[in-house]
Design a protein around this motif. Structure first.
Motif, short mmCIF file in Angstrom:
data_model
loop_
_atom_site.label_atom_id
_atom_site.label_comp_id
_atom_site.label_asym_id
_atom_site.label_seq_id
_atom_site.Cartn_x
_atom_site.Cartn_y
_atom_site.Cartn_z
N SER A 420 0.81 -1.22 0.03
CA SER A 420 0.12 0.10 0.15
C SER A 420 0.99 1.16 0.01
CB SER A 420 -0.89 -0.10 1.35
OG SER A 420 -0.10 0.02 2.51
N ASP A 421 0.31 2.23 -0.33
CA ASP A 421 0.93 3.69 -0.18
C ASP A 421 0.94 4.14 1.27
OD1 ASP A 421 -1.51 4.76 0.42
OD2 ASP A 421 -1.69 5.60 -1.71
N ALA A 422 1.31 5.24 1.77
CA ALA A 422 1.40 5.76 2.82
C ALA A 422 0.20 6.19 3.50
CB ALA A 422 2.38 7.04 3.00
N ASP A 423 -0.85 6.27 2.63
CA ASP A 423 -2.31 7.00 3.11
C ASP A 423 -3.37 5.82 3.10
OD1 ASP A 423 -0.93 9.63 3.35
OD2 ASP A 423 -1.09 9.56 1.20
N HIS A 424 -2.88 4.80 2.60
CA HIS A 424 -3.99 3.88 2.55
C HIS A 424 -4.01 2.42 3.28
CE1 HIS A 424 -4.89 6.54 -0.79
NE2 HIS A 424 -6.46 6.32 -0.48
N THR A 425 -4.88 1.59 3.41
CA THR A 425 -4.72 0.42 4.22
C THR A 425 -4.42 -0.54 2.96
OG1 THR A 425 -7.24 -0.10 3.91
CG2 THR A 425 -6.28 0.96 6.20
N SER A 426 -4.11 -1.63 3.21
CA SER A 426 -3.99 -2.95 2.36
C SER A 426 -5.45 -3.77 2.80
CB SER A 426 -2.52 -3.69 2.62
OG SER A 426 -2.49 -3.84 3.90
N TYR A 427 -5.52 -4.97 2.30
CA TYR A 427 -6.55 -5.55 2.16
C TYR A 427 -6.17 -7.17 2.35
CZ TYR A 427 -11.58 -5.75 2.33
OH TYR A 427 -12.74 -5.49 2.91
N GLY A 428 -7.06 -8.13 3.18
CA GLY A 428 -6.87 -9.30 3.34
C GLY A 428 -6.16 -9.76 4.60
N CYS A 429 -6.02 -8.91 5.72
CA CYS A 429 -5.05 -9.27 6.68
C CYS A 429 -6.01 -9.64 8.14
CB CYS A 429 -4.18 -8.19 6.96
SG CYS A 429 -4.86 -6.63 7.43
N GLY A 430 -7.28 -10.08 7.59
CA GLY A 430 -7.94 -10.32 8.72
C GLY A 430 -7.91 -11.90 9.03
N SER A 431 -8.54 -12.28 10.43
CA SER A 431 -8.31 -13.53 10.64
C SER A 431 -8.85 -14.78 9.82
CB SER A 431 -8.98 -13.55 12.30
OG SER A 431 -10.48 -13.33 12.06
N LYS A 432 -9.78 -14.45 9.03
CA LYS A 432 -10.38 -15.28 8.19
C LYS A 432 -9.88 -15.57 6.81
CE LYS A 432 -15.20 -14.46 10.08
NZ LYS A 432 -16.50 -14.27 9.71
N SER A 433 -8.67 -14.76 6.61
CA SER A 433 -7.85 -14.69 5.42
C SER A 433 -6.67 -15.68 5.61
CB SER A 433 -7.29 -13.26 5.12
OG SER A 433 -8.49 -12.46 4.87
N ASP A 434 -6.60 -16.37 4.38
CA ASP A 434 -5.21 -17.05 3.87
C ASP A 434 -4.17 -16.44 3.94
OD1 ASP A 434 -6.57 -19.73 5.08
OD2 ASP A 434 -7.30 -19.89 2.82
N LEU A 435 -4.14 -15.41 3.07
CA LEU A 435 -3.06 -14.69 2.47
C LEU A 435 -3.93 -13.33 2.26
CD1 LEU A 435 -1.59 -16.98 -0.43
CD2 LEU A 435 -0.84 -16.54 1.78
N THR A 436 -2.77 -12.38 2.15
CA THR A 436 -3.41 -10.80 2.00
C THR A 436 -3.45 -10.81 0.46
OG1 THR A 436 -1.10 -9.86 1.62
CG2 THR A 436 -1.97 -10.02 3.87
N PHE A 437 -4.15 -9.58 0.03
CA PHE A 437 -4.42 -9.51 -1.24
C PHE A 437 -3.00 -9.19 -2.07
CE2 PHE A 437 -9.02 -8.16 -1.82
CZ PHE A 437 -9.69 -9.03 -1.13
N PHE A 438 -2.22 -8.72 -1.43
CA PHE A 438 -0.92 -8.39 -1.81
C PHE A 438 -0.05 -9.62 -2.14
CE2 PHE A 438 3.75 -7.34 -1.23
CZ PHE A 438 3.81 -6.52 -2.35
N GLY A 439 0.19 -10.38 -0.74
CA GLY A 439 0.80 -11.76 -0.86
C GLY A 439 0.18 -12.46 -1.97
#
Length: 518
Positions: A420-439
């Motif tokens: 992500s950039d310095a002003d936004h969150t990334s996604y997919g890092c919750g307890s129900k996720s296997d991988l983040t969207f980025f990963g």
């Protein structure tokens, strides 16, 4: 409760100076429902910063016991409501968390050591809102604490259920402020009540304030255990993260030996060959997604970038305490320093992938209760790499607001890429996720199957991530993954890519599926 009686009072004397009035139950051991109702009604009033009314207010050991039981039952019930999905009960918590109640009992006796009748002539009209004695003061204070606890926990449960209690995007200082705000508010309300109900002597009240603040601070800093912990489906017995792990002396000793062994297993560089060394770091141990991601990334580096035998995982997770070294700043510093002795620092490349929750100031969340772990900063990482003499670096940060890491780490010999950039969150890092969207897009799909170029993989992953975030309903806008590539590292990576292509690496279908290292 006899310790709260004045010296000139008999233990057989009723605690309530109004208990001979019709319809009032001073309550002995058999305090009835009407007494509890009267007490809770008054507790609700004083919780709304109203002056207490002592006329006919009951107080007895039975009522105190009943209030404590109600407090525990409501606390247990509301903690369970705050966890969405299956949970496991942790009964050992019954043995903790009593210091605040002890401080409250002491404060009540400190402020009202004698009965009101003995001071009526001195107090005059001001005495109408003061407690008859410490027993009445403590009983009502305990009831007020019950009311405040139910109100604040209920409010927190509503926020959790509505999905509005995610603090991962805030700095650590702001997280502490939000975490402590309800407790501070409740303490202020309770101290106002104690001032009104006590003898109103400023020196005595000041001492009570200090003791109560210490009690609150101890409770917050020791992070008292909860009655409930989420129960997550586990892939093996080691994956369970139902509750805080038990960290014994044996675990500490095993961890020391484990790090030593893992470092010793790292193979030396091959003269004339550009080797890639892989180091992954997952410092947040209360969700499996970061361990899953760093394990997957480590596999991709080993199988696609010829880093087998030159890879090291550092992770905080209850399921890997005997198989992976902890992801602490000191372990990371030691790992970098040791890898630098195994590689040719002027020829080889060190790849690092850090995955965690991120705050708006760029700080990565770290910890695995009861361990207290200091977060790693960009300045720390740069200093350790410089001290070790590692020249060529590929650094990947998978976290919210990870763009804060780009500028401090960028130079001609470094590739820095972020989720992500310095002003936004990334996604997919919750307890129900296997991988983040980025990963998933960057490593599992692009580098695992499509390309050996970090730049090409990042460019291809960006629109994929954007489309998936839009479908998922990400509310704060596109995460906008960043990349900065120095000219020297670009040339070095091109040489590595050419070598790997010449070796005809295994096809994507031959690569093992994602799994957590046992």
């Amino acid at each position: 409760m006899s310790e709260f009686l004045p010296a000139n009072a008999s233990n057989d004397e009723p605690l309530n100076n109004q208990d001979d009035q019709p319809g009032q139950d001073a309550g002995g051991e058999g305090a009835n429902a009407s007494s509890m109702q009267r007490l809770l009604t008054e507790a609700l009033r004083v919780s709304m910063c109203r002056a207490p009314r002592w006329d006919g207010l009951p107080a007895s050991p039975g009522l105190v016991a009943g209030l404590m039981i109600l407090y525990l039952l409501t606390h247990i019930a509301l903690q369970r409501v705050m966890i969405i999905g299956p949970a496991q009960f942790y009964w050992q918590v019954f043995a903790s968390g009593w210091f605040y109640f002890a401080a409250l009992a002491w404060g009540c006796y400190r402020l009202r050591p004698v009965r009101l009748e003995a001071q009526e002539t001195h107090l005059g009209k001001a005495g109408t809102s003061m407690a008859p004695d410490a027993s009445h003061l403590f009983t009502l204070a305990l009831a007020q604490d019950l009311v405040l606890n139910v109100a604040l926990l209920s409010f927190s449960a509503v926020l959790v259920r509505a999905g509005w209690y995610d603090l991962s995007g805030f700095s650590l200082r702001m997280q502490w402020l939000v975490y402590l705000a309800p407790s501070i508010l409740a303490l202020c309300i309770q101290l106002l009540f104690l001032w009104r109900a006590g003898d109103r002597r400023k020196p005595g009240m000041l001492v009570v304030v200090v003791v109560m603040l210490i009690a609150l601070g101890l409770d917050a800093s020791t992070r008292s255990m909860n009655f409930w912990y989420p129960r997550q489906p586990a892939k093996s017995s080691e994956d369970a993260t139902d509750k805080s792990p038990e960290i014994t002396q044996e675990i500490f000793e095993q961890q020391t030996a484990l790090l030593t062994k893992k470092l010793a297993d790292i193979q030396p560089q091959r003269p004339g060959t550009i080797d890639l060394y892989s180091l992954t770091f997952a410092p947040y141990g209360e969700e499996n997604v970061f361990l899953n991601e760093t394990s997957m990334v480590s596999q991709v580096m080993a199988q696609r970038f010829d880093a087998q035998g030159r890879s090291l995982q550092l992770a905080n997770n209850p399921g890997t305490m005997t198989s992976l070294p902890w992801a602490t700043p000191l372990n990371l510093q030691r790992a970098i320093a040791h890898i630098a002795t195994r590689m040719d620092v002027n020829e080889d490349i060190l790849f690092m992938h850090l995955s965690s929750h991120g705050a708006s100031d760029g700080e990565l969340s770290a910890g695995m209760w009861p361990l207290t772990i200091k977060p790693v900063t960009p300045a720390d990482l740069k200093q350790w790499l410089d001290d070790a003499g590692v020249k060529y670096r590929v650094i990947s940060i998978s976290a919210c607001y990870a763009g804060n890491w780009v500028a401090p780490l960028s130079d001609a010999n470094t590739l820095v890429m972020t989720a992500s950039d310095a002003d936004h969150t990334s996604y997919g890092c919750g307890s129900k996720s296997d991988l983040t969207f980025f990963g998933r897009a960057m490593y599992d799909e692009q580098l695992r199957k499509q390309t050996l170029s970090f730049e090409a993989a990042h460019a291809a992953a960006r629109p994929i991530i954007k489309q998936r975030e839009e479908v998922a309903g990400k509310s704060d806008g596109y995460s906008n993954p960043q990349i900065a590539v120095g000219e020297q590292i670009r040339a070095r990576l091109k040489l590595l890519e050419q070598r790997l292509q010449a070796q005809k690496p295994a096809q994507a279908g031959d690569v093992a599926a994602i799994k957590t290292e046992p």
